[in-house]
Design a protein around this motif. Structure first.
Motif, PDB file in Angstrom:
ATOM      1  N   ASP A  45       0.803  -1.222   0.000  1.00 22.33           N
ATOM      2  CA  ASP A  45       0.000   0.000   0.000  1.00 22.33           C
ATOM      3  C   ASP A  45       0.838   1.275   0.000  1.00 22.33           C
ATOM      4  OD1 ASP A  45      -2.433  -1.387   0.008  1.00 22.33           O
ATOM      5  OD2 ASP A  45      -2.340  -1.634   2.186  1.00 22.33           O
ATOM      6  N   HIS A  46       2.146   1.148   0.091  1.00 18.70           N
ATOM      7  CA  HIS A  46       3.041   2.304   0.080  1.00 18.70           C
ATOM      8  C   HIS A  46       3.931   2.190  -1.145  1.00 18.70           C
ATOM      9  CE1 HIS A  46       1.790   2.026   4.286  1.00 18.70           C
ATOM     10  NE2 HIS A  46       1.867   3.335   4.248  1.00 18.70           N
ATOM     11  N   ARG A  47       3.479   2.839  -2.224  1.00 13.07           N
ATOM     12  CA  ARG A  47       4.140   2.701  -3.512  1.00 13.07           C
ATOM     13  C   ARG A  47       4.484   4.059  -4.107  1.00 13.07           C
ATOM     14  NH1 ARG A  47       6.149  -2.003  -3.385  1.00 13.07           N
ATOM     15  NH2 ARG A  47       4.727  -3.731  -3.553  1.00 13.07           N
ATOM     16  N   SER A  48       5.514   4.032  -4.897  1.00 14.22           N
ATOM     17  CA  SER A  48       5.878   5.182  -5.711  1.00 14.22           C
ATOM     18  C   SER A  48       4.892   5.262  -6.875  1.00 14.22           C
ATOM     19  CB  SER A  48       7.294   4.976  -6.258  1.00 14.22           C
ATOM     20  OG  SER A  48       7.568   5.886  -7.294  1.00 14.22           O
ATOM     21  N   PRO A  49       4.571   6.463  -7.346  1.00 10.34           N
ATOM     22  CA  PRO A  49       3.727   6.550  -8.548  1.00 10.34           C
ATOM     23  C   PRO A  49       4.308   5.758  -9.725  1.00 10.34           C
ATOM     24  CG  PRO A  49       3.890   8.698  -7.530  1.00 10.34           C
ATOM     25  CD  PRO A  49       4.861   7.789  -6.800  1.00 10.34           C
ATOM     26  N   SER A  50       5.640   5.641  -9.784  1.00 13.52           N
ATOM     27  CA  SER A  50       6.242   4.895 -10.892  1.00 13.52           C
ATOM     28  C   SER A  50       5.929   3.408 -10.815  1.00 13.52           C
ATOM     29  CB  SER A  50       7.753   5.119 -10.936  1.00 13.52           C
ATOM     30  OG  SER A  50       8.376   4.614  -9.776  1.00 13.52           O
ATOM     31  N   SER A  51       5.481   2.920  -9.669  1.00 13.80           N
ATOM     32  CA  SER A  51       5.109   1.511  -9.522  1.00 13.80           C
ATOM     33  C   SER A  51       3.629   1.269  -9.749  1.00 13.80           C
ATOM     34  CB  SER A  51       5.480   1.009  -8.118  1.00 13.80           C
ATOM     35  OG  SER A  51       6.869   0.984  -7.956  1.00 13.80           O
ATOM     36  N   ILE A  52       2.836   2.338  -9.847  1.00 15.57           N
ATOM     37  CA  ILE A  52       1.379   2.192 -10.003  1.00 15.57           C
ATOM     38  C   ILE A  52       0.872   3.052 -11.166  1.00 15.57           C
ATOM     39  CG2 ILE A  52       0.845   1.389  -7.671  1.00 15.57           C
ATOM     40  CD1 ILE A  52       0.238   4.301  -6.896  1.00 15.57           C
ATOM     41  N   ALA A  73      17.780  20.288 -12.710  1.00 19.30           N
ATOM     42  CA  ALA A  73      18.101  19.150 -11.846  1.00 19.30           C
ATOM     43  C   ALA A  73      17.294  17.901 -12.203  1.00 19.30           C
ATOM     44  CB  ALA A  73      17.869  19.523 -10.385  1.00 19.30           C
ATOM     45  N   GLY A  74      16.414  17.991 -13.202  1.00 21.24           N
ATOM     46  CA  GLY A  74      15.685  16.810 -13.657  1.00 21.24           C
ATOM     47  C   GLY A  74      14.201  16.786 -13.389  1.00 21.24           C
ATOM     48  N   ALA A  75      13.641  17.849 -12.816  1.00 22.85           N
ATOM     49  CA  ALA A  75      12.195  17.894 -12.606  1.00 22.85           C
ATOM     50  C   ALA A  75      11.489  18.098 -13.941  1.00 22.85           C
ATOM     51  CB  ALA A  75      11.829  19.029 -11.647  1.00 22.85           C
ATOM     52  N   ASP A  77       8.541  14.873  -9.959  1.00 23.36           N
ATOM     53  CA  ASP A  77       9.881  14.354  -9.714  1.00 23.36           C
ATOM     54  C   ASP A  77      10.107  13.108 -10.580  1.00 23.36           C
ATOM     55  OD1 ASP A  77       8.991  12.004  -8.296  1.00 23.36           O
ATOM     56  OD2 ASP A  77       9.111  13.041  -6.376  1.00 23.36           O
ATOM     57  N   PRO A  78      11.334  12.581 -10.620  1.00 25.97           N
ATOM     58  CA  PRO A  78      11.617  11.455 -11.519  1.00 25.97           C
ATOM     59  C   PRO A  78      10.768  10.208 -11.313  1.00 25.97           C
ATOM     60  CG  PRO A  78      13.663  12.500 -10.881  1.00 25.97           C
ATOM     61  CD  PRO A  78      12.568  13.129 -10.038  1.00 25.97           C
ATOM     62  N   GLU A  79      10.170  10.024 -10.123  1.00 25.35           N
ATOM     63  CA  GLU A  79       9.308   8.861  -9.904  1.00 25.35           C
ATOM     64  C   GLU A  79       7.828   9.190 -10.006  1.00 25.35           C
ATOM     65  OE1 GLU A  79      10.113   5.854  -7.073  1.00 25.35           O
ATOM     66  OE2 GLU A  79      12.289   6.122  -7.198  1.00 25.35           O
ATOM     67  N   GLY A  80       7.499  10.446 -10.318  1.00 20.99           N
ATOM     68  CA  GLY A  80       6.118  10.782 -10.602  1.00 20.99           C
ATOM     69  C   GLY A  80       5.330  11.492  -9.523  1.00 20.99           C
ATOM     70  N   HIS A  81       5.937  11.833  -8.383  1.00 17.53           N
ATOM     71  CA  HIS A  81       5.228  12.616  -7.369  1.00 17.53           C
ATOM     72  C   HIS A  81       5.033  14.042  -7.885  1.00 17.53           C
ATOM     73  CE1 HIS A  81       5.387   9.674  -4.110  1.00 17.53           C
ATOM     74  NE2 HIS A  81       6.616   9.402  -4.483  1.00 17.53           N
ATOM     75  N   PHE A  82       3.865  14.623  -7.582  1.00 16.32           N
ATOM     76  CA  PHE A  82       3.553  15.985  -8.005  1.00 16.32           C
ATOM     77  C   PHE A  82       3.927  16.979  -6.917  1.00 16.32           C
ATOM     78  CE2 PHE A  82       0.040  13.687 -10.370  1.00 16.32           C
ATOM     79  CZ  PHE A  82       0.674  13.758 -11.592  1.00 16.32           C
ATOM     80  N   TRP A  83       4.511  18.093  -7.326  1.00 15.76           N
ATOM     81  CA  TRP A  83       4.934  19.168  -6.430  1.00 15.76           C
ATOM     82  C   TRP A  83       4.421  20.480  -6.990  1.00 15.76           C
ATOM     83  CZ3 TRP A  83       7.881  17.829  -2.153  1.00 15.76           C
ATOM     84  CH2 TRP A  83       8.384  16.525  -2.161  1.00 15.76           C
ATOM     85  N   THR A  84       3.805  21.303  -6.138  1.00 12.96           N
ATOM     86  CA  THR A  84       3.434  22.667  -6.508  1.00 12.96           C
ATOM     87  C   THR A  84       4.296  23.600  -5.675  1.00 12.96           C
ATOM     88  OG1 THR A  84       1.162  22.018  -6.986  1.00 12.96           O
ATOM     89  CG2 THR A  84       1.567  24.362  -6.618  1.00 12.96           C
TER      90      THR A  84
END
Length: 156
Positions: free
Chosen positions: A66-73, A101-103, A123-130
């Motif tokens: 249940d604790h996954r990176s967006p890149s895994s789902i 830096a890769g964002a 970010d590189p694994e798909g988390h969203f940042w505002t």
């Protein structure tokens, strides 16, 4: 080592496939400051904390189904994290630095009806940042007049 215990407030905790890379990315792209890391016997990061102003973000591995990176789902997210810059900081330069830096920049810096300038990044694994900065302090009445929306303190 800095103060390890947080005062009353909120913190975000994000799961990553590669939490070491995420920890390094968040420092390089957004300017987060390392607080501490906890490593297992194989030198893998199992938990880390970083500060930004008075806030803390926790970085960890995919520790349960249940604790996954967006890149895994398939890139799905159930939250995004808002980062507030100090008034007067250059958000356009912050965005350019994050991009370098890769964002992935999802929305270029734009001034919002409520007086902030914001941009959105992934970010590189798909988390969203505002990321936002106050340009003009406005009252709810002022931003309602501009937006056509209605602001109240409570629902009822």
């Amino acid at each position: 080592m800095n103060e390890l215990y947080r005062s009353k407030g909120l913190s975000s905790a994000l799961s990553y496939r590669d939490p070491k890379a995420a920890f390094r990315f968040l420092e390089a792209a957004f300017g987060f400051k390392p607080l501490f890391v906890i490593l297992d016997a194989n030198d893998e990061l199992v938990h880390g904390e970083m500060t930004f102003g008075d806030s803390v973000v926790m970085i960890g591995c995919e520790w349960t189904d249940d604790h996954r990176s967006p890149s895994s789902i398939d890139g799905k997210n159930t939250q995004s994290v808002h980062v507030q810059l100090a008034e007067g900081e250059d958000i356009d330069a912050h965005c350019a630095h994050a991009r370098a830096a890769g964002a992935s920049i999802l929305m270029e810096p734009a001034t919002q009806f409520y007086g902030e300038r914001t941009y959105r990044a992934k970010d590189p694994e798909g988390h969203f940042w505002t990321i936002g900065v106050i340009l003009q302090r406005m009252t709810p009445e002022q931003w309602d007049a501009v937006s056509g929306l209605t602001t109240r303190e409570r629902l009822d």
